[in-house]
Design a protein around this motif. Structure first.
Motif, PDB file in Angstrom:
ATOM      1  N   SER A   1       4.345  29.584 -33.295  1.00  0.00           N
ATOM      2  CA  SER A   1       4.823  28.232 -33.082  1.00  0.00           C
ATOM      3  C   SER A   1       5.763  27.783 -34.178  1.00  0.00           C
ATOM      4  CB  SER A   1       3.638  27.262 -32.989  1.00  0.00           C
ATOM      5  OG  SER A   1       2.894  27.275 -34.197  1.00  0.00           O
ATOM      6  N   LYS A   2       5.682  28.418 -35.355  1.00  0.00           N
ATOM      7  CA  LYS A   2       6.537  28.037 -36.462  1.00  0.00           C
ATOM      8  C   LYS A   2       7.918  28.690 -36.389  1.00  0.00           C
ATOM      9  CE  LYS A   2       3.757  25.293 -38.660  1.00  0.00           C
ATOM     10  NZ  LYS A   2       4.084  23.858 -38.783  1.00  0.00           N
TER      11      LYS A   2
ATOM     12  N   THR B   1      10.685  28.437 -34.902  1.00  0.00           N
ATOM     13  CA  THR B   1      11.562  27.592 -34.104  1.00  0.00           C
ATOM     14  C   THR B   1      12.911  28.265 -33.873  1.00  0.00           C
ATOM     15  OG1 THR B   1      10.541  25.651 -35.126  1.00  0.00           O
ATOM     16  CG2 THR B   1      12.618  25.305 -33.958  1.00  0.00           C
TER      17      THR B   1
ATOM     18  N   LYS C   1      11.575  18.731 -22.214  1.00  0.00           N
ATOM     19  CA  LYS C   1      10.732  19.181 -23.331  1.00  0.00           C
ATOM     20  C   LYS C   1      11.560  19.691 -24.510  1.00  0.00           C
ATOM     21  CE  LYS C   1       6.716  20.337 -20.460  1.00  0.00           C
ATOM     22  NZ  LYS C   1       5.746  21.415 -20.072  1.00  0.00           N
TER      23      LYS C   1
ATOM     24  N   ASN D   1      14.323  12.275 -25.304  1.00  0.00           N
ATOM     25  CA  ASN D   1      14.462  13.551 -26.013  1.00  0.00           C
ATOM     26  C   ASN D   1      15.856  13.702 -26.630  1.00  0.00           C
ATOM     27  OD1 ASN D   1      15.595  13.744 -23.424  1.00  0.00           O
ATOM     28  ND2 ASN D   1      15.342  15.969 -23.352  1.00  0.00           N
TER      29      ASN D   1
ATOM     30  N   SER E   1      12.000  18.312 -37.973  1.00  0.00           N
ATOM     31  CA  SER E   1      11.131  17.391 -37.230  1.00  0.00           C
ATOM     32  C   SER E   1      10.574  18.041 -35.971  1.00  0.00           C
ATOM     33  CB  SER E   1      11.902  16.110 -36.883  1.00  0.00           C
ATOM     34  OG  SER E   1      12.818  16.299 -35.811  1.00  0.00           O
ATOM     35  N   VAL E   2      11.395  18.848 -35.310  1.00  0.00           N
ATOM     36  CA  VAL E   2      10.933  19.559 -34.113  1.00  0.00           C
ATOM     37  C   VAL E   2       9.902  20.612 -34.502  1.00  0.00           C
ATOM     38  CG1 VAL E   2      11.611  21.095 -32.232  1.00  0.00           C
ATOM     39  CG2 VAL E   2      13.047  19.127 -32.828  1.00  0.00           C
ATOM     40  N   GLN E   3      10.187  21.346 -35.566  1.00  0.00           N
ATOM     41  CA  GLN E   3       9.251  22.364 -36.021  1.00  0.00           C
ATOM     42  C   GLN E   3       7.905  21.753 -36.413  1.00  0.00           C
ATOM     43  OE1 GLN E   3       9.511  24.521 -39.941  1.00  0.00           O
ATOM     44  NE2 GLN E   3      10.150  26.231 -38.644  1.00  0.00           N
ATOM     45  N   ASP E   4       7.958  20.562 -36.989  1.00  0.00           N
ATOM     46  CA  ASP E   4       6.731  19.873 -37.412  1.00  0.00           C
ATOM     47  C   ASP E   4       5.987  19.225 -36.255  1.00  0.00           C
ATOM     48  OD1 ASP E   4       7.268  20.601 -40.008  1.00  0.00           O
ATOM     49  OD2 ASP E   4       8.068  18.638 -40.607  1.00  0.00           O
ATOM     50  N   GLY E   5       6.569  19.271 -35.064  1.00  0.00           N
ATOM     51  CA  GLY E   5       5.911  18.677 -33.904  1.00  0.00           C
ATOM     52  C   GLY E   5       6.110  17.182 -33.781  1.00  0.00           C
ATOM     53  N   LYS E   6       7.016  16.618 -34.581  1.00  0.00           N
ATOM     54  CA  LYS E   6       7.304  15.188 -34.525  1.00  0.00           C
ATOM     55  C   LYS E   6       8.817  14.989 -34.413  1.00  0.00           C
ATOM     56  CE  LYS E   6       3.285  14.036 -37.401  1.00  0.00           C
ATOM     57  NZ  LYS E   6       2.812  13.380 -38.658  1.00  0.00           N
TER      58      LYS E   6
END
Length: 342
Positions: free
Chosen positions: A29-30, A32, A116, A131, A285-290
């Protein structure tokens, strides 16, 4: 728009240059995958696009992101941009970032098809969505400081402004610059010229146009020329250098751009936009899920725009630096409101 030239044609996959594109998504998941689609001129413009690339490269190095780059094609339309962004999104890149306001119609369409995926657009707030992240800057504030610097450095009392294409974004650069010059020296004369009118965007792409425009202003007595014209601006920098006059760069610290090394001593300063960090921050921010969405503004108060001081000759001008520092403080404190249109 950045601001930029002779673009490379895209491959059928519209993925252009891929710095480390892996094709399929990773189970980590990391890991990206992020992509940027360049503005007119593409990577190598020594300005706007190169600043965006620096943000992607930083994400690759620090966040271990797998980056993809896509170049524009000469004379392309919105359909080409739609195809490019669609290909990048289908490849699993998230975020997908359009470099420049010209991507607005394409992002508005493609973002709806990939809810998404986070889409970033630099220099535009006209398209919005849950998005979509609008990465924008107070260019007029940095340009005001450039006007102060130009007025203080000028010995003739005449300075020049060259805009690549006469669009609202570049008018912000002009407005701030002229205001800064006039507030510093009310008697100063500002020569203004735009290289092309939309839909002709060659003014962001052809150095010869910038060179000719700058030479015309130099011939009229200008001894400082500020060009907000992407790759075309490199021609203005060359002309000023060969005439032994000052130039002011844009978007990137052009004193440190390898492609302009021969002219660096004449680059007084550059109006910088933190395009690099805006790209990096969105990817993180995308990688952090926010993921960031909505308007993300970079201004003078947060050093999102500013003036570069890389040239030792600039650093030696203590009166000029004092005037610039005071102007910056007054803008941040609200004592000076910078115009966004001439």
């Amino acid at each position: 728009m950045g601001i930029a030239s002779a673009a490379l044609a895209l491959s059928a996959t519209a993925c252009g240059k891929n710095s480390s594109d892996s094709g399929s998504g990773s189970s980590d998941s990391k890991a990206t995958k992020a992509a940027i689609a360049y503005d007119i001129g593409g990577r190598g413009d020594q300005s706007f696009n190169d600043a965006a690339y620096a943000g992607l490269k930083k994400a690759e190095d620090e966040l271990k992101v797998k980056g993809a780059e896509a170049e524009p094609s000469a004379g392309e339309g919105d359909a080409d941009k739609v195809q490019r962004l669609t290909s990048l999104a289908r490849a699993g890149n998230n975020p997908v970032i359009g470099v420049g306001f010209a991507y607005a119609p394409a992002i508005e369409k493609v973002a709806k098809q990939f809810p998404k995926t986070t889409f970033g657009i630099i220099d535009d707030t006209s398209v919005t969505g849950e998005n979509i992240a609008n990465l924008v800057f107070n260019e007029e504030q940095g340009s005001y400081l450039a006007g102060v610097a130009a007025a203080k450095a000028s010995k003739t009392g005449t300075v020049g402004f060259i805009g690549g294409v006469e669009v609202p974004l570049i008018k912000k650069f002009e407005a701030g610059y002229v205001q800064g010059v006039k507030d510093t020296n009310p008697k100063a004369k500002v020569l203004t010229q735009y290289l092309t009118q939309p839909p002709n965007f060659d003014g962001f792409a052809k150095p010869d146009l910038g060179k000719a425009a700058a030479q015309g202003q130099l011939d009229k007595g200008a001894d400082v020329v500020y060009a907000a014209a992407g790759l075309a601006g490199s021609g203005a920098i060359e002309a000023a250098s060969k005439a032994g006059k000052w130039s002011i760069g844009v978007d990137s610290d052009q004193y440190n751009q390898a492609g302009l090394k021969a002219y660096k001593d004449s680059i007084l300063t550059s109006v910088t936009k933190d395009v690099s960090d805006s790209v990096f921050n969105l990817i993180k921010s995308v990688q952090d899920g926010k993921p960031q969405t909505g308007e993300i503004r970079y201004g003078l108060a947060t050093d999102g725009v500013g003036l570069a001081d890389s040239n030792p000759k600039y650093k030696a001008m203590t009166d000029l630096i004092a005037a610039v520092d005071k102007a910056k403080k007054d803008i941040v404190d609200g004592k000076i409101t910078v115009k966004t249109a001439p």
